[in-house]
Design a protein around this motif. Structure first.
Motif, PDB file in Angstrom:
ATOM      1  N   GLN A  22       0.977  -1.591  -0.159  1.00  0.00           N
ATOM      2  CA  GLN A  22      -0.054   0.397  -0.209  1.00  0.00           C
ATOM      3  C   GLN A  22       0.952   0.999   0.172  1.00  0.00           C
ATOM      4  OE1 GLN A  22      -1.077  -2.746   2.631  1.00  0.00           O
ATOM      5  NE2 GLN A  22      -2.193  -3.560   1.144  1.00  0.00           N
ATOM      6  N   ASN A  23       1.692   0.592   0.305  1.00  0.00           N
ATOM      7  CA  ASN A  23       3.147   2.028   0.097  1.00  0.00           C
ATOM      8  C   ASN A  23       2.794   3.066   1.159  1.00  0.00           C
ATOM      9  OD1 ASN A  23       4.729   1.378  -2.219  1.00  0.00           O
ATOM     10  ND2 ASN A  23       3.389   2.338  -3.556  1.00  0.00           N
ATOM     11  N   HIS A  24       2.468   2.536   2.560  1.00  0.00           N
ATOM     12  CA  HIS A  24       1.959   3.183   3.691  1.00  0.00           C
ATOM     13  C   HIS A  24       2.832   4.111   4.367  1.00  0.00           C
ATOM     14  CE1 HIS A  24      -2.573   2.187   3.741  1.00  0.00           C
ATOM     15  NE2 HIS A  24      -1.942   3.231   2.550  1.00  0.00           N
ATOM     16  N   TYR A  25       4.562   2.735   4.152  1.00  0.00           N
ATOM     17  CA  TYR A  25       5.679   3.262   4.335  1.00  0.00           C
ATOM     18  C   TYR A  25       6.609   3.851   3.438  1.00  0.00           C
ATOM     19  CZ  TYR A  25      10.287   2.862   6.074  1.00  0.00           C
ATOM     20  OH  TYR A  25      11.615   2.455   6.188  1.00  0.00           O
ATOM     21  N   ASP A  26       7.341   5.038   4.297  1.00  0.00           N
ATOM     22  CA  ASP A  26       8.206   5.634   3.599  1.00  0.00           C
ATOM     23  C   ASP A  26       9.601   5.846   3.631  1.00  0.00           C
ATOM     24  OD1 ASP A  26       8.712   7.640   1.822  1.00  0.00           O
ATOM     25  OD2 ASP A  26       8.400   9.980   2.348  1.00  0.00           O
ATOM     26  N   GLY A  27      10.211   5.074   2.764  1.00  0.00           N
ATOM     27  CA  GLY A  27      11.478   4.703   3.537  1.00  0.00           C
ATOM     28  C   GLY A  27      12.528   5.730   3.168  1.00  0.00           C
ATOM     29  N   THR A  28      12.466   6.467   2.074  1.00  0.00           N
ATOM     30  CA  THR A  28      12.871   7.695   2.103  1.00  0.00           C
ATOM     31  C   THR A  28      13.279   8.794   3.991  1.00  0.00           C
ATOM     32  OG1 THR A  28      10.967   9.356   1.840  1.00  0.00           O
ATOM     33  CG2 THR A  28      12.477   7.844  -0.086  1.00  0.00           C
ATOM     34  N   THR A  29      12.114   8.428   4.338  1.00  0.00           N
ATOM     35  CA  THR A  29      11.947   8.801   6.146  1.00  0.00           C
ATOM     36  C   THR A  29      12.496   8.242   7.104  1.00  0.00           C
ATOM     37  OG1 THR A  29       9.827   8.991   5.888  1.00  0.00           O
ATOM     38  CG2 THR A  29      11.093  11.077   4.509  1.00  0.00           C
ATOM     39  N   GLY A  30      12.005   6.794   6.061  1.00  0.00           N
ATOM     40  CA  GLY A  30      11.859   5.730   7.589  1.00  0.00           C
ATOM     41  C   GLY A  30      10.501   5.821   8.663  1.00  0.00           C
ATOM     42  N   LYS A  31       9.823   6.831   8.069  1.00  0.00           N
ATOM     43  CA  LYS A  31       8.060   6.404   8.683  1.00  0.00           C
ATOM     44  C   LYS A  31       6.967   5.916   8.377  1.00  0.00           C
ATOM     45  CE  LYS A  31       9.368  11.047  10.555  1.00  0.00           C
ATOM     46  NZ  LYS A  31       9.118  12.870  10.753  1.00  0.00           N
ATOM     47  N   PHE A  32       6.340   5.348   9.071  1.00  0.00           N
ATOM     48  CA  PHE A  32       5.011   4.430   8.371  1.00  0.00           C
ATOM     49  C   PHE A  32       4.298   6.543   9.142  1.00  0.00           C
ATOM     50  CE2 PHE A  32       0.558   3.303   9.962  1.00  0.00           C
ATOM     51  CZ  PHE A  32       0.711   2.516   8.433  1.00  0.00           C
ATOM     52  N   HIS A  33       2.915   6.230   7.208  1.00  0.00           N
ATOM     53  CA  HIS A  33       1.527   7.050   7.633  1.00  0.00           C
ATOM     54  C   HIS A  33       0.544   6.629   7.654  1.00  0.00           C
ATOM     55  CE1 HIS A  33       4.813  10.836   5.985  1.00  0.00           C
ATOM     56  NE2 HIS A  33       5.503   9.774   5.479  1.00  0.00           N
ATOM     57  N   CYS A  34      -0.958   6.894   7.895  1.00  0.00           N
ATOM     58  CA  CYS A  34      -1.519   6.120   8.434  1.00  0.00           C
ATOM     59  C   CYS A  34      -2.557   7.288   7.588  1.00  0.00           C
ATOM     60  CB  CYS A  34      -2.065   6.704  10.073  1.00  0.00           C
ATOM     61  SG  CYS A  34      -3.961   5.865  10.124  1.00  0.00           S
ATOM     62  N   ASN A  35      -3.314   5.972   7.263  1.00  0.00           N
ATOM     63  CA  ASN A  35      -3.898   6.580   6.056  1.00  0.00           C
ATOM     64  C   ASN A  35      -5.377   5.881   5.896  1.00  0.00           C
ATOM     65  OD1 ASN A  35      -2.901   8.036   3.203  1.00  0.00           O
ATOM     66  ND2 ASN A  35      -1.012   6.703   4.200  1.00  0.00           N
ATOM     67  N   ILE A  36      -5.668   5.288   7.129  1.00  0.00           N
ATOM     68  CA  ILE A  36      -6.996   4.134   7.694  1.00  0.00           C
ATOM     69  C   ILE A  36      -6.535   4.838   9.110  1.00  0.00           C
ATOM     70  CG2 ILE A  36      -8.450   2.571   7.322  1.00  0.00           C
ATOM     71  CD1 ILE A  36      -6.887   1.683   5.063  1.00  0.00           C
ATOM     72  N   PRO A  37      -8.466   5.609   9.383  1.00  0.00           N
ATOM     73  CA  PRO A  37      -7.611   5.091  10.867  1.00  0.00           C
ATOM     74  C   PRO A  37      -8.218   4.271  11.847  1.00  0.00           C
ATOM     75  CG  PRO A  37      -9.818   6.370  10.377  1.00  0.00           C
ATOM     76  CD  PRO A  37      -9.209   5.769   8.858  1.00  0.00           C
ATOM     77  N   GLY A  38      -7.925   3.391  12.447  1.00  0.00           N
ATOM     78  CA  GLY A  38      -8.018   1.984  13.334  1.00  0.00           C
ATOM     79  C   GLY A  38      -6.893   1.883  14.066  1.00  0.00           C
ATOM     80  N   LEU A  39      -6.920   0.522  14.427  1.00  0.00           N
ATOM     81  CA  LEU A  39      -5.646   0.239  15.536  1.00  0.00           C
ATOM     82  C   LEU A  39      -5.493  -0.398  15.184  1.00  0.00           C
ATOM     83  CD1 LEU A  39      -5.748  -0.419  18.387  1.00  0.00           C
ATOM     84  CD2 LEU A  39      -6.771  -2.836  18.745  1.00  0.00           C
ATOM     85  N   TYR A  40      -3.551  -0.430  15.228  1.00  0.00           N
ATOM     86  CA  TYR A  40      -2.362  -1.190  14.905  1.00  0.00           C
ATOM     87  C   TYR A  40      -1.775  -1.426  15.379  1.00  0.00           C
ATOM     88  CZ  TYR A  40      -3.794   1.712  10.727  1.00  0.00           C
ATOM     89  OH  TYR A  40      -3.689   2.289   9.141  1.00  0.00           O
ATOM     90  N   TYR A  41      -0.780  -2.564  15.332  1.00  0.00           N
ATOM     91  CA  TYR A  41      -0.043  -3.188  15.978  1.00  0.00           C
ATOM     92  C   TYR A  41       1.484  -3.314  14.969  1.00  0.00           C
ATOM     93  CZ  TYR A  41       2.936  -7.505  17.803  1.00  0.00           C
ATOM     94  OH  TYR A  41       3.915  -8.061  17.775  1.00  0.00           O
ATOM     95  N   PHE A  42       2.299  -3.219  15.972  1.00  0.00           N
ATOM     96  CA  PHE A  42       3.748  -2.361  15.193  1.00  0.00           C
ATOM     97  C   PHE A  42       4.719  -3.220  16.695  1.00  0.00           C
ATOM     98  CE2 PHE A  42       1.457   1.548  14.987  1.00  0.00           C
ATOM     99  CZ  PHE A  42       2.054   1.734  13.338  1.00  0.00           C
TER     100      PHE A  42
END
Length: 250
Positions: free
Chosen positions: A146-166
């Motif tokens: 889904q390309n929700h993680y940005d390898g150039t910044t090292g950050k995950f960007h939330c596009n769908i509100p909800g509960l996440y596991y990391f």
């Protein structure tokens, strides 16, 4: 005594008056008709005093039954009697024919969308990290459809509100490791591992976070000093993973 004699004389006179004349052989029944005297009667006979009434005779035989009378009017209904005992259960009858289809029910409420919300990534480190207090750039991509993680910044960007596991698994080598997981510039989880000389160690952590659209999540080394022993090579990996468990329905 004198009274009794008088009564006898009176009765005798009355009898003489009612008897036929002496020497007559017949009795007149009517004008010009004479009836013979009773058999055995003597001329000049005199009736005696009437005797006492005789006893009642025996009852006669029952007469024949009369003809049936007319039918009488219908009587009033009687009172309701008490309820009887419950009878035994009868035998189950034969199954009846199938009935006609019923009327259609009301339309139900709209259900949840059949669309499945997806958001997941899994990345790894390609080289050793030596810079603290900045997001760690995991550039080895295992999954990021889904390309929700940005390898150039090292950050995950939330596009769908909800509960996440990391979760993260760090290879520790040459130096101690102090790593933290951040959400919107706030450290949410801390992990510390002390390096053992001439040994490769592992440090890990995991957490559940609720995210809104636009939130960012990442890892970075925290603190001052030489606590940046995060290591990776062709046989040792340091990984960072996250995915959506449940999306918000409201």
């Amino acid at each position: 005594m004198k009274i009794g004699l008088r009564m006898l004389l009176l009765r005798a006179v009355l009898l003489l008056l009612v008897l036929p004349a002496h020497g007559q052989d017949s009795v007149a029944e009517g004008p010009g008709v004479l009836l013979p005297l009773p058999k055995g009667a003597c001329p000049g006979w005199m009736a005696g005093i009437p005797g006492h009434p005789g006893h009642n005779g025996t009852p006669g035989r029952d007469g024949r039954d009369g003809t049936p009378g007319e039918k009488g009017e219908k009587g009033d209904p009687g009172l309701v009697g008490p309820k009887g005992d419950t009878g035994e259960t009868g035998i189950t009858g034969v199954e009846g024919p199938r009935g006609f289809p019923g009327t259609p029910g009301r339309k139900g409420e709209p259900g949840e969308s059949a669309y499945v919300h997806r958001s997941a990534f899994s990345v790894g480190l390609e080289s050793r990290i030596t810079v603290p207090n900045v997001p760690i750039r995991f550039t080895k991509i295992f999954y990021n459809l889904q390309n929700h993680y940005d390898g150039t910044t090292g950050k995950f960007h939330c596009n769908i509100p909800g509960l996440y596991y990391f979760s993260y698994h760090i290879t520790v080598y040459l130096k101690d490791v102090k790593v933290s997981l951040y959400k919107k510039d706030k450290a949410m989880l801390f992990t510390y591992d002390q390096y053992q000389e001439k040994n490769v160690d592992q440090a890990s952590g995991s957490v559940l976070l609720h995210l809104e659209v636009g939130d960012q999540v990442w890892l970075q080394v925290y603190g001052d000093g030489d606590s940046y022993g995060i290591y990776a090579d062709n046989v040792n990996d340091s990984t960072f993973t996250g995915f959506l468990l449940y999306h918000d329905t409201n």
